[in-house]
Write a protein that holds these residues in place. Sequence first.
Motif, short mmCIF file in Angstrom:
data_model
loop_
_atom_site.label_atom_id
_atom_site.label_comp_id
_atom_site.label_asym_id
_atom_site.label_seq_id
_atom_site.Cartn_x
_atom_site.Cartn_y
_atom_site.Cartn_z
N ALA A 1 6.91 14.74 5.46
CA ALA A 1 6.59 15.14 4.86
C ALA A 1 6.89 14.18 2.97
CB ALA A 1 7.58 16.42 3.63
N PRO A 2 6.40 13.92 2.10
CA PRO A 2 7.14 13.06 1.46
C PRO A 2 8.76 12.92 0.69
CG PRO A 2 4.88 14.24 0.20
CD PRO A 2 5.85 14.88 1.61
N ARG B 1 1.28 -1.28 0.03
CA ARG B 1 0.08 0.08 0.04
C ARG B 1 0.48 0.79 -0.12
NH1 ARG B 1 -0.35 1.78 5.35
NH2 ARG B 1 -0.14 0.30 7.08
N ARG B 2 0.28 2.22 -0.98
CA ARG B 2 0.94 3.70 0.01
C ARG B 2 0.81 4.60 0.40
NH1 ARG B 2 -0.17 5.33 -6.46
NH2 ARG B 2 -2.80 5.03 -5.73
N VAL B 3 1.35 5.63 1.19
CA VAL B 3 0.58 6.76 1.29
C VAL B 3 -1.07 7.27 0.80
CG1 VAL B 3 0.35 9.16 2.33
CG2 VAL B 3 2.53 7.50 2.50
N ALA B 4 -1.07 7.42 -0.48
CA ALA B 4 -2.49 7.87 -1.66
C ALA B 4 -3.41 6.44 -0.79
CB ALA B 4 -2.10 7.53 -2.58
N ASP B 5 -2.98 5.02 -0.78
CA ASP B 5 -4.51 4.83 -0.72
C ASP B 5 -5.16 4.44 0.97
OD1 ASP B 5 -3.25 2.89 -3.11
OD2 ASP B 5 -2.27 1.66 -2.06
N HIS C 1 -1.26 10.85 5.46
CA HIS C 1 -2.20 9.81 5.37
C HIS C 1 -3.89 10.60 5.35
CE1 HIS C 1 -0.69 6.43 6.66
NE2 HIS C 1 -0.58 5.83 5.38
N ALA C 2 -4.01 11.34 6.22
CA ALA C 2 -4.49 13.22 6.11
C ALA C 2 -4.46 13.74 5.05
CB ALA C 2 -4.71 13.37 7.56
N LEU C 3 -3.45 14.69 5.02
CA LEU C 3 -2.80 15.07 3.19
C LEU C 3 -3.58 14.41 2.56
CD1 LEU C 3 0.41 17.27 4.89
CD2 LEU C 3 -1.70 17.55 4.84
N ALA C 4 -3.21 13.24 1.96
CA ALA C 4 -3.18 12.17 1.02
C ALA C 4 -4.83 12.53 0.85
CB ALA C 4 -2.86 10.90 1.39
N ARG D 1 8.56 5.78 -0.09
CA ARG D 1 8.54 5.04 -1.54
C ARG D 1 8.11 5.95 -2.01
NH1 ARG D 1 4.98 1.01 -0.18
NH2 ARG D 1 6.74 -0.41 -0.71
N PRO D 2 7.44 6.67 -2.96
CA PRO D 2 6.56 7.68 -3.54
C PRO D 2 4.54 7.91 -3.08
CG PRO D 2 7.53 7.69 -5.80
CD PRO D 2 8.67 6.55 -4.19
N GLY D 3 5.07 8.71 -2.55
CA GLY D 3 3.32 8.72 -1.79
C GLY D 3 2.17 8.12 -2.16
#
Length: 287
Positions: free
Chosen positions: A124-125, A70-74, A102-105, A222-224
């Motif tokens: 930060a990313p 999983r990514r942060v964006a998920d 995760h909130a920012l995503a 990894r990239p978020g």
Amino acid sequence: MRIEVGLADGRRLIAQQWGAPDGSPVLLHHGMPGSRLGVALGDVTERHPHIRFFSYDRPGYGESDRAPGRRVADAAADADAVADALGVGRFAVVGRSGGGPHALACAALLPDRVTAAACLVGLAPRDGTGLDWYAGMTPYNVEHYTLADRDPAALERRLAPRAAEIHRDPGRLLEDLRADLPAADLAVLADTRVRRSVVDNFREALRTSADGWLDDSLAFCRPGGYDPRAITGPVMLWHGAEDVFSPVGHFHWLAEHIGHSTAVLKPGAGHFAAQYALSEVLDWLRG
């Protein structure tokens, strides 16, 4: 109230809601390692009786099913599903520490649903342009994230027995970190309310495995999958100037790249001071 949320891909997330049933909805994202039980001190509902709080254990924590890779964006899709299951329409998001990204995503990827976002002592990313990601970070975290970056299998071998130990004795992690904690953090952790919350949080987070802890660590390296600059709604960034777990350089990078944010840097405060900052953030959300 504990709720099981079934997802379209067959996974299950464990969620919690409390506070005013008809209040303004606020989703709280927990830290790392963390769980839905560690997002707020016990008096938050008394101090903010107008809010309907909800939270969930990220995949791999507690009894929430794992989502390998999983990514942060998920987190945006998971938050979307949890809100649907609870009958929540639009909502604000607040994330502390590992919950901050995760909130920012969610704010970046759910612009029609997220009304406002707050990131407390967040990272930060990893691929942030011009950011020295490790500058000012405690050696404990540098070693942890370096291993996540270079040898995930070795990190998994390390975290599995540690998670079992910490589940049996949740105060163990705090003792392991003590040498790296500034005086400001030690003072916060001397507060019985804070220590109880942190201990309950760790116990639930590592109830079944170290999977959530491992997958968070890998996701941060990894990239978020989201761009903080894409956030159009109101954003508050709150950070302690003495933070060595999420160094202050991360705060400055986020403030620069979310140009319309309300950026609050607290002199003399460390990472764990964010335990007290939630009330200030909730007042900002209401305003």
